[in-house]
Design an enzyme around this catalytic site. Structure first.
Site, PDB file in Angstrom:
ATOM      1  N   GLY A  13       0.874  -1.109  -0.019  1.00 37.17           N
ATOM      2  CA  GLY A  13      -0.069  -0.053  -0.124  1.00 37.17           C
ATOM      3  C   GLY A  13       0.792   1.142  -0.042  1.00 37.17           C
ATOM      4  O   GLY A  13       0.575   2.214   0.638  1.00 37.17           O
ATOM      5  N   SER A  15       1.793   3.366  -2.423  1.00 34.33           N
ATOM      6  CA  SER A  15       1.617   4.368  -3.434  1.00 34.33           C
ATOM      7  C   SER A  15       0.774   5.542  -3.041  1.00 34.33           C
ATOM      8  O   SER A  15       1.103   6.693  -3.664  1.00 34.33           O
ATOM      9  CB  SER A  15       0.866   3.829  -4.480  1.00 34.33           C
ATOM     10  N   ARG A  16       0.070   5.290  -1.702  1.00 31.00           N
ATOM     11  CA  ARG A  16      -0.401   6.589  -1.331  1.00 31.00           C
ATOM     12  C   ARG A  16      -0.681   6.683   0.192  1.00 31.00           C
ATOM     13  O   ARG A  16      -0.342   5.585   0.771  1.00 31.00           O
ATOM     14  CB  ARG A  16      -1.644   6.871  -1.950  1.00 31.00           C
ATOM     15  N   SER A 143      -5.182  -0.077  13.884  1.00 35.24           N
ATOM     16  CA  SER A 143      -6.032   1.203  14.147  1.00 35.24           C
ATOM     17  C   SER A 143      -6.588   1.252  15.484  1.00 35.24           C
ATOM     18  O   SER A 143      -6.718   0.295  16.130  1.00 35.24           O
ATOM     19  CB  SER A 143      -7.340   0.986  12.918  1.00 35.24           C
ATOM     20  N   TYR A 156     -14.029  -3.771   9.834  1.00 39.78           N
ATOM     21  CA  TYR A 156     -12.725  -3.228   9.844  1.00 39.78           C
ATOM     22  C   TYR A 156     -12.118  -3.311  11.248  1.00 39.78           C
ATOM     23  O   TYR A 156     -10.773  -3.649  11.498  1.00 39.78           O
ATOM     24  CB  TYR A 156     -13.128  -1.669   9.503  1.00 39.78           C
ATOM     25  N   ALA A 157     -12.876  -3.196  12.286  1.00 41.86           N
ATOM     26  CA  ALA A 157     -12.459  -3.181  13.787  1.00 41.86           C
ATOM     27  C   ALA A 157     -12.056  -4.669  14.011  1.00 41.86           C
ATOM     28  O   ALA A 157     -11.044  -4.830  14.517  1.00 41.86           O
ATOM     29  CB  ALA A 157     -13.701  -3.041  14.744  1.00 41.86           C
ATOM     30  N   ALA A 158     -12.672  -5.790  13.608  1.00 43.08           N
ATOM     31  CA  ALA A 158     -12.474  -7.043  13.592  1.00 43.08           C
ATOM     32  C   ALA A 158     -11.204  -7.430  12.900  1.00 43.08           C
ATOM     33  O   ALA A 158     -10.107  -8.045  13.639  1.00 43.08           O
ATOM     34  CB  ALA A 158     -13.148  -7.993  13.132  1.00 43.08           C
ATOM     35  N   LYS A 160      -8.609  -5.190  12.170  1.00 45.42           N
ATOM     36  CA  LYS A 160      -7.558  -4.611  12.884  1.00 45.42           C
ATOM     37  C   LYS A 160      -7.075  -5.097  14.337  1.00 45.42           C
ATOM     38  O   LYS A 160      -5.921  -5.149  14.826  1.00 45.42           O
ATOM     39  CB  LYS A 160      -7.897  -2.958  12.958  1.00 45.42           C
ATOM     40  N   ILE A 189      -6.284  10.129  11.030  1.00 51.27           N
ATOM     41  CA  ILE A 189      -5.440  10.456  10.403  1.00 51.27           C
ATOM     42  C   ILE A 189      -5.940  10.866   8.816  1.00 51.27           C
ATOM     43  O   ILE A 189      -6.713  10.242   8.045  1.00 51.27           O
ATOM     44  CB  ILE A 189      -4.453   9.285   9.859  1.00 51.27           C
TER      45      ILE A 189
HETATM   46  P1  NAD Z   1      -5.288   4.664   1.837  1.00 53.95           P
HETATM   47  O1  NAD Z   1      -6.714   4.373   1.213  1.00 53.95           O
HETATM   48  O2  NAD Z   1      -4.731   6.044   1.419  1.00 53.95           O
HETATM   49  O3  NAD Z   1      -4.121   3.786   1.336  1.00 53.95           O
HETATM   50  C1  NAD Z   1      -4.246   2.327   1.440  1.00 53.95           C
HETATM   51  C2  NAD Z   1      -3.492   1.578   0.134  1.00 53.95           C
HETATM   52  O4  NAD Z   1      -3.830   0.343   0.066  1.00 53.95           O
HETATM   53  C3  NAD Z   1      -3.549   2.143  -1.057  1.00 53.95           C
HETATM   54  O5  NAD Z   1      -2.657   2.440  -1.737  1.00 53.95           O
HETATM   55  C4  NAD Z   1      -4.510   1.138  -1.945  1.00 53.95           C
HETATM   56  O6  NAD Z   1      -4.076   0.999  -3.383  1.00 53.95           O
HETATM   57  C5  NAD Z   1      -3.739  -0.021  -1.237  1.00 53.95           C
HETATM   58  N1  NAD Z   1      -4.472  -1.490  -1.297  1.00 53.95           N
HETATM   59  C6  NAD Z   1      -5.949  -1.200  -0.947  1.00 53.95           C
HETATM   60  N2  NAD Z   1      -6.220  -2.837  -1.332  1.00 53.95           N
HETATM   61  C7  NAD Z   1      -5.030  -3.529  -1.762  1.00 53.95           C
HETATM   62  C8  NAD Z   1      -4.881  -4.566  -2.196  1.00 53.95           C
HETATM   63  N3  NAD Z   1      -5.719  -5.584  -2.371  1.00 53.95           N
HETATM   64  N4  NAD Z   1      -3.480  -5.095  -2.321  1.00 53.95           N
HETATM   65  C9  NAD Z   1      -2.536  -4.090  -2.278  1.00 53.95           C
HETATM   66  N5  NAD Z   1      -2.842  -2.759  -1.897  1.00 53.95           N
HETATM   67  C10 NAD Z   1      -4.136  -2.507  -1.504  1.00 53.95           C
HETATM   68  O7  NAD Z   1      -5.286   4.498   3.463  1.00 53.95           O
HETATM   69  P2  NAD Z   1      -4.382   5.109   4.364  1.00 53.95           P
HETATM   70  O8  NAD Z   1      -5.173   6.098   5.230  1.00 53.95           O
HETATM   71  O9  NAD Z   1      -3.050   5.361   3.821  1.00 53.95           O
HETATM   72  O10 NAD Z   1      -4.400   3.897   5.206  1.00 53.95           O
HETATM   73  C11 NAD Z   1      -2.939   3.032   5.395  1.00 53.95           C
HETATM   74  C12 NAD Z   1      -3.254   1.831   6.456  1.00 53.95           C
HETATM   75  O11 NAD Z   1      -3.374   2.519   7.832  1.00 53.95           O
HETATM   76  C13 NAD Z   1      -4.392   1.078   6.278  1.00 53.95           C
HETATM   77  O12 NAD Z   1      -4.037  -0.218   6.637  1.00 53.95           O
HETATM   78  C14 NAD Z   1      -5.516   1.562   7.172  1.00 53.95           C
HETATM   79  O13 NAD Z   1      -6.570   0.680   7.829  1.00 53.95           O
HETATM   80  C15 NAD Z   1      -4.604   2.241   8.327  1.00 53.95           C
HETATM   81  N6  NAD Z   1      -5.287   3.314   9.233  1.00 53.95           N
HETATM   82  C16 NAD Z   1      -5.573   4.268   8.670  1.00 53.95           C
HETATM   83  C17 NAD Z   1      -6.008   5.201   9.459  1.00 53.95           C
HETATM   84  C18 NAD Z   1      -6.701   6.626   8.812  1.00 53.95           C
HETATM   85  O14 NAD Z   1      -7.044   7.483   9.573  1.00 53.95           O
HETATM   86  N7  NAD Z   1      -6.370   7.106   7.627  1.00 53.95           N
HETATM   87  C19 NAD Z   1      -6.257   5.263  10.573  1.00 53.95           C
HETATM   88  C20 NAD Z   1      -6.014   3.976  11.412  1.00 53.95           C
HETATM   89  C21 NAD Z   1      -5.442   3.130  10.470  1.00 53.95           C
END
Ligand code: NAD
Length: 248
Positions: A13, A15-16, A143, A156-158, A160, A189
């Site tokens: 993940g 790329s973003r 999370s 999602y909670a399950a 994480k 975030i």
């Molecule tokens: P995001 O949606 O910006 O990025 C998620 C990345 O995962 C993307 O690049 C997407 O292409 C990739 N992805 C999704 N499905 C995929 C797959 N099957 N195979 C490969 N790549 C895949 O999310 P984010 O906010 O950067 O979150 C990153 C991590 O942090 C996640 O696991 C998310 O659950 C966790 N998280 C985020 C937050 C928040 O507030 N943003 C809070 C707690 C936890």
């Protein structure tokens, strides 16, 4: 402190969002970064170009973590090609929100396939080269929702919360091989994942956070760098909260 020169890091993940910030932060500390991306090839390439322009080293590797066997193989192969793998950051994740009585079984399965099984498969691919080197860092993105729960986010909670069990179990399983396994539990975030919230929802979130602001991807990336570093060599099985005091 936090020098990662000579280390190779794979970020799913990457790329973003948080994954991308982790790629940039690890590269800025000297790590050679393998940017795992699902479908966003252009974004991954842009991330790699930014890292190269700043004098770092990065390559893009396509992998869909929901195909567990393929994800494991891809990471193991990437480690072989790079000659080593020191750090895995499992950041790929999805969220499909909805009250349980309306949540489709398929969506529940998809969330578990990406967030839980995908992260475990990624760890499987990374652990083999790490075991051979008798050193390594595995970092899972869990999370605050996995710790505190949240209405409308049962699946999602399950996924994480389960990752926290995975973290503790793998920490015990691989400590003898010099590998540490930790999780980060971010709070709210601001990323693409949270973009769908309305301004009112965002304001309500901010006021409920003791530090009175949303977290940034760089707040989380700093925790990734710490857990990846030699300085964190005595920290394992830990869930590091980066949540502004939202859950303590
Ligand atoms: P995001 O949606 O910006 O990025 C998620 C990345 O995962 C993307 O690049 C997407 O292409 C990739 N992805 C999704 N499905 C995929 C797959 N099957 N195979 C490969 N790549 C895949 O999310 P984010 O906010 O950067 O979150 C990153 C991590 O942090 C996640 O696991 C998310 O659950 C966790 N998280 C985020 C937050 C928040 O507030 N943003 C809070 C707690 C936890």
């Amino acid at each position: 402190m936090f020098d990662l020169s000579g280390k190779v890091a794979f970020i799913t993940g990457g790329s973003r969002g948080i994954g991308r910030a982790a790629c940039e932060a690890l590269a800025s500390r000297g790590a050679h970064v393998l940017i795992g991306y699902g479908s966003s090839e252009a974004q991954a390439a842009e991330c790699a170009q930014g890292i190269a322009a700043a004098g770092g080293k990065a390559e893009c590797v396509q992998l869909d973590v929901s195909d567990a066997q393929a994800a494991e193989n891809t990471i193991a192969q990437a480690a072989k090609t790079a000659g080593r793998l020191d750090i895995l950051v499992a950041s790929a994740g999805i969220s499909v929100d909805g009250l349980l009585l309306r949540l489709k079984d398929d969506d529940f399965d998809r969330i578990l396939a990406v967030n839980l099984k995908g992260a475990v498969a990624s760890a499987r691919g990374a652990l083999k080269p790490m075991m051979r080197a008798r050193a390594g860092r595995v970092i899972f993105l869990s999370s605050v929702v996995g710790e505190a729960g949240n209405a409308g986010q049962t699946a999602y909670a399950a996924s994480k919360a389960a990752l926290l069990g995975v973290t503790k179990s793998l920490a015990k399983e691989y400590a003898g091989r010099g590998i540490t396994v930790n999780a980060i539990t971010p709070g709210y975030i601001e990323t693409d994942m949270t973009e769908s919230l309305t301004e009112e929802q965002k304001a309500a979130m901010h006021s409920a956070i003791p530090l009175k602001r949303a977290g940034t991807v760089n707040d989380v990336a700093a925790a990734v760098v710490y857990l990846a570093s030699d300085e964190a060599s005595y920290v394992t099985g830990h869930a590091l909260r980066v949540n502004g005091g939202m859950y303590v």
